[in-house]
Design a protein around this motif. Sequence first.
Motif, PDB file in Angstrom:
ATOM      1  N   THR A  79       0.814  -1.218   0.000  1.00 18.61           N
ATOM      2  CA  THR A  79       0.000   0.000   0.000  1.00 18.61           C
ATOM      3  C   THR A  79       0.853   1.275   0.000  1.00 18.61           C
ATOM      4  O   THR A  79       0.390   2.326  -0.456  1.00 18.61           O
ATOM      5  CB  THR A  79      -0.964   0.015   1.211  1.00 18.61           C
ATOM      6  N   SER A  80       2.107   1.188   0.462  1.00 17.78           N
ATOM      7  CA  SER A  80       2.983   2.382   0.392  1.00 17.78           C
ATOM      8  C   SER A  80       3.336   2.662  -1.060  1.00 17.78           C
ATOM      9  O   SER A  80       3.435   3.824  -1.475  1.00 17.78           O
ATOM     10  CB  SER A  80       4.279   2.176   1.169  1.00 17.78           C
ATOM     11  N   VAL A  81       3.518   1.587  -1.824  1.00 17.89           N
ATOM     12  CA  VAL A  81       3.815   1.764  -3.256  1.00 17.89           C
ATOM     13  C   VAL A  81       2.586   2.362  -3.955  1.00 17.89           C
ATOM     14  O   VAL A  81       2.699   3.258  -4.799  1.00 17.89           O
ATOM     15  CB  VAL A  81       4.215   0.407  -3.902  1.00 17.89           C
ATOM     16  N   ALA A  82       1.401   1.898  -3.555  1.00 21.81           N
ATOM     17  CA  ALA A  82       0.166   2.424  -4.149  1.00 21.81           C
ATOM     18  C   ALA A  82       0.050   3.920  -3.867  1.00 21.81           C
ATOM     19  O   ALA A  82      -0.334   4.713  -4.733  1.00 21.81           O
ATOM     20  CB  ALA A  82      -1.033   1.677  -3.581  1.00 21.81           C
ATOM     21  N   ARG A  83       0.414   4.289  -2.661  1.00 24.88           N
ATOM     22  CA  ARG A  83       0.358   5.712  -2.288  1.00 24.88           C
ATOM     23  C   ARG A  83       1.324   6.518  -3.170  1.00 24.88           C
ATOM     24  O   ARG A  83       0.997   7.602  -3.652  1.00 24.88           O
ATOM     25  CB  ARG A  83       0.725   5.844  -0.799  1.00 24.88           C
ATOM     26  N   GLU A  84       2.520   5.938  -3.395  1.00 20.77           N
ATOM     27  CA  GLU A  84       3.492   6.630  -4.270  1.00 20.77           C
ATOM     28  C   GLU A  84       2.935   6.799  -5.682  1.00 20.77           C
ATOM     29  O   GLU A  84       3.147   7.826  -6.325  1.00 20.77           O
ATOM     30  CB  GLU A  84       4.810   5.842  -4.340  1.00 20.77           C
ATOM     31  N   HIS A  85       2.225   5.779  -6.160  1.00 22.58           N
ATOM     32  CA  HIS A  85       1.602   5.905  -7.498  1.00 22.58           C
ATOM     33  C   HIS A  85       0.688   7.123  -7.528  1.00 22.58           C
ATOM     34  O   HIS A  85       0.734   7.939  -8.437  1.00 22.58           O
ATOM     35  CB  HIS A  85       0.739   4.680  -7.821  1.00 22.58           C
ATOM     36  N   MET A  86      -0.131   7.220  -6.484  1.00 25.27           N
ATOM     37  CA  MET A  86      -1.122   8.309  -6.476  1.00 25.27           C
ATOM     38  C   MET A  86      -0.430   9.657  -6.306  1.00 25.27           C
ATOM     39  O   MET A  86      -0.851  10.650  -6.908  1.00 25.27           O
ATOM     40  CB  MET A  86      -2.136   8.058  -5.352  1.00 25.27           C
ATOM     41  N   GLU A  87       0.655   9.662  -5.518  1.00 23.54           N
ATOM     42  CA  GLU A  87       1.412  10.922  -5.360  1.00 23.54           C
ATOM     43  C   GLU A  87       1.950  11.363  -6.711  1.00 23.54           C
ATOM     44  O   GLU A  87       1.897  12.538  -7.056  1.00 23.54           O
ATOM     45  CB  GLU A  87       2.575  10.733  -4.382  1.00 23.54           C
ATOM     46  N   SER A  88       2.441  10.390  -7.499  1.00 22.66           N
ATOM     47  CA  SER A  88       3.007  10.795  -8.790  1.00 22.66           C
ATOM     48  C   SER A  88       1.912  11.294  -9.726  1.00 22.66           C
ATOM     49  O   SER A  88       2.140  12.183 -10.530  1.00 22.66           O
ATOM     50  CB  SER A  88       3.874   9.701  -9.406  1.00 22.66           C
ATOM     51  N   VAL A  89       0.689  10.750  -9.587  1.00 25.64           N
ATOM     52  CA  VAL A  89      -0.416  11.278 -10.402  1.00 25.64           C
ATOM     53  C   VAL A  89      -0.663  12.736 -10.010  1.00 25.64           C
ATOM     54  O   VAL A  89      -0.739  13.626 -10.868  1.00 25.64           O
ATOM     55  CB  VAL A  89      -1.723  10.469 -10.175  1.00 25.64           C
ATOM     56  N   LEU A  90      -0.748  12.969  -8.698  1.00 25.73           N
ATOM     57  CA  LEU A  90      -1.081  14.319  -8.226  1.00 25.73           C
ATOM     58  C   LEU A  90       0.035  15.319  -8.548  1.00 25.73           C
ATOM     59  O   LEU A  90      -0.217  16.493  -8.764  1.00 25.73           O
ATOM     60  CB  LEU A  90      -1.368  14.306  -6.722  1.00 25.73           C
ATOM     61  N   ASN A  91       1.277  14.808  -8.608  1.00 20.93           N
ATOM     62  CA  ASN A  91       2.397  15.706  -8.932  1.00 20.93           C
ATOM     63  C   ASN A  91       2.475  16.056 -10.406  1.00 20.93           C
ATOM     64  O   ASN A  91       3.153  16.989 -10.781  1.00 20.93           O
ATOM     65  CB  ASN A  91       3.738  15.053  -8.541  1.00 20.93           C
ATOM     66  N   THR A  92       1.802  15.247 -11.239  1.00 20.96           N
ATOM     67  CA  THR A  92       1.956  15.501 -12.674  1.00 20.96           C
ATOM     68  C   THR A  92       0.704  16.087 -13.333  1.00 20.96           C
ATOM     69  O   THR A  92       0.737  16.408 -14.511  1.00 20.96           O
ATOM     70  CB  THR A  92       2.345  14.207 -13.434  1.00 20.96           C
ATOM     71  N   THR A  93      -0.385  16.187 -12.591  1.00 19.17           N
ATOM     72  CA  THR A  93      -1.572  16.771 -13.219  1.00 19.17           C
ATOM     73  C   THR A  93      -2.359  17.661 -12.258  1.00 19.17           C
ATOM     74  O   THR A  93      -2.377  17.392 -11.044  1.00 19.17           O
ATOM     75  CB  THR A  93      -2.515  15.674 -13.779  1.00 19.17           C
ATOM     76  N   ASP A  94      -2.983  18.660 -12.804  1.00 23.17           N
ATOM     77  CA  ASP A  94      -3.887  19.497 -12.009  1.00 23.17           C
ATOM     78  C   ASP A  94      -5.323  19.202 -12.397  1.00 23.17           C
ATOM     79  O   ASP A  94      -6.258  19.803 -11.882  1.00 23.17           O
ATOM     80  CB  ASP A  94      -3.617  20.991 -12.287  1.00 23.17           C
ATOM     81  N   GLU A  95      -5.466  18.270 -13.346  1.00 24.05           N
ATOM     82  CA  GLU A  95      -6.821  17.980 -13.840  1.00 24.05           C
ATOM     83  C   GLU A  95      -7.660  17.275 -12.781  1.00 24.05           C
ATOM     84  O   GLU A  95      -7.113  16.598 -11.893  1.00 24.05           O
ATOM     85  CB  GLU A  95      -6.727  17.069 -15.073  1.00 24.05           C
ATOM     86  N   LYS A  96      -8.955  17.414 -12.907  1.00 27.44           N
ATOM     87  CA  LYS A  96      -9.870  16.736 -11.977  1.00 27.44           C
ATOM     88  C   LYS A  96      -9.752  15.213 -12.184  1.00 27.44           C
ATOM     89  O   LYS A  96      -9.718  14.744 -13.333  1.00 27.44           O
ATOM     90  CB  LYS A  96     -11.294  17.203 -12.278  1.00 27.44           C
TER      91      LYS A  96
END
Length: 349
Positions: free
Chosen positions: A203-220
């Motif tokens: 689940t820590s890796v999953a969190r990193e995935h989501m962090e990278s999404v949030l770091n690369t887009t401002d889209e909804k």
Amino acid sequence: MIKKSMFYIILLVFIAIIFSSCGGNDKLEVIKKDDKIVVGFLMDTLKEERWQRDRDIFVTETEKLGAEVLVIAANGDDEKQIKQAKYLLNKGVDILVVVPHDAVVAKEIVDIAHKDNVKVIAYDRMIEGDVDYYISFDNEKVGELQGNYLIENLKITEGNVVYIGGANTDNNAHQFRDGVINVLENYDEINILYDEYTYDWNTSVAREHMESVLNTTDEKIDAVICANDAIVGAIYSLLAEKKMKSVLMGQDAEISACQRIVEGKQTMTVYKDVRLLATNAAKMVIDIVNNKEINVTRVIQNDFKDVNSILLDPVIVDKDNMMELIIKSGFHKFEDVYRNIRPDDRPNY
Ligand code: BGC
């Protein structure tokens, strides 16, 4: 005459030498009492809530059928799982039931078991190679149910979707993903913004995935579809820290997921009644050892052959059917699911 008896004495000495040269290998230590069937249950992990339930019910149901079960979990370690298989075979188990950590590596378990004339059942997760039977849920359907929920129940047919998958080494993770993608790819306006497997279901890796999404887009982000509820838990916490919300979908109907659903923090989960899986598996295993006919419901192709399989049906759980499917069936208790809801706001029970 003397020559003949000498021959037998020499033969016996020879056999004794062969067996004693297996030193350290406790192959002769057969623990089987009377004619009792002994079942070896090799599990990958007990980390997610469901696996403890699988273990407990499988053991209880198998014992009810008169057999004994030896259970070991490998804690995500492939080499350990192979060693554990050898250990159980040396203990004289009649059959091996395996939740593989890695679908490909576990082929070796099948090969070793077959050398001892022991059959191998893949439990919940498919094993590649010459595995004898497979019992699980329709895992592609799990993904389809998630995809269809987005389209049909939530009427989201356009927007950004993030897919956070399971472990690449787990055949189920591929099937879950295939199910989701098969549905979503029919909608041109749905943009799959991110689509990754999660190393070891961590689940820590999953969190990193989501962090990278949030770091690369401002889209909804219109929805985050996750391969299990443990991953949803990690994504929910991250979004909550950032004061963000999205549609969140998971799988397993874990107690924490059911709580999030009734609290409006998670949209849905896919419920697989592992009580049925474990009970059916217990019956199947005993029938196989007793050479009885197995009522296979499906034949599933792995990399090597068509595997005789039993596949159970997964179902959607959301706020509306929580009571019916989860509480009334006894999967979770009313007071546990609604623990964080004020008594006045809880449904009647
Ligand atoms: C199972 C899921 C579980 C996941 C992580 C999958 O193979 O089908 O129910 O959440 O493994 O253990």
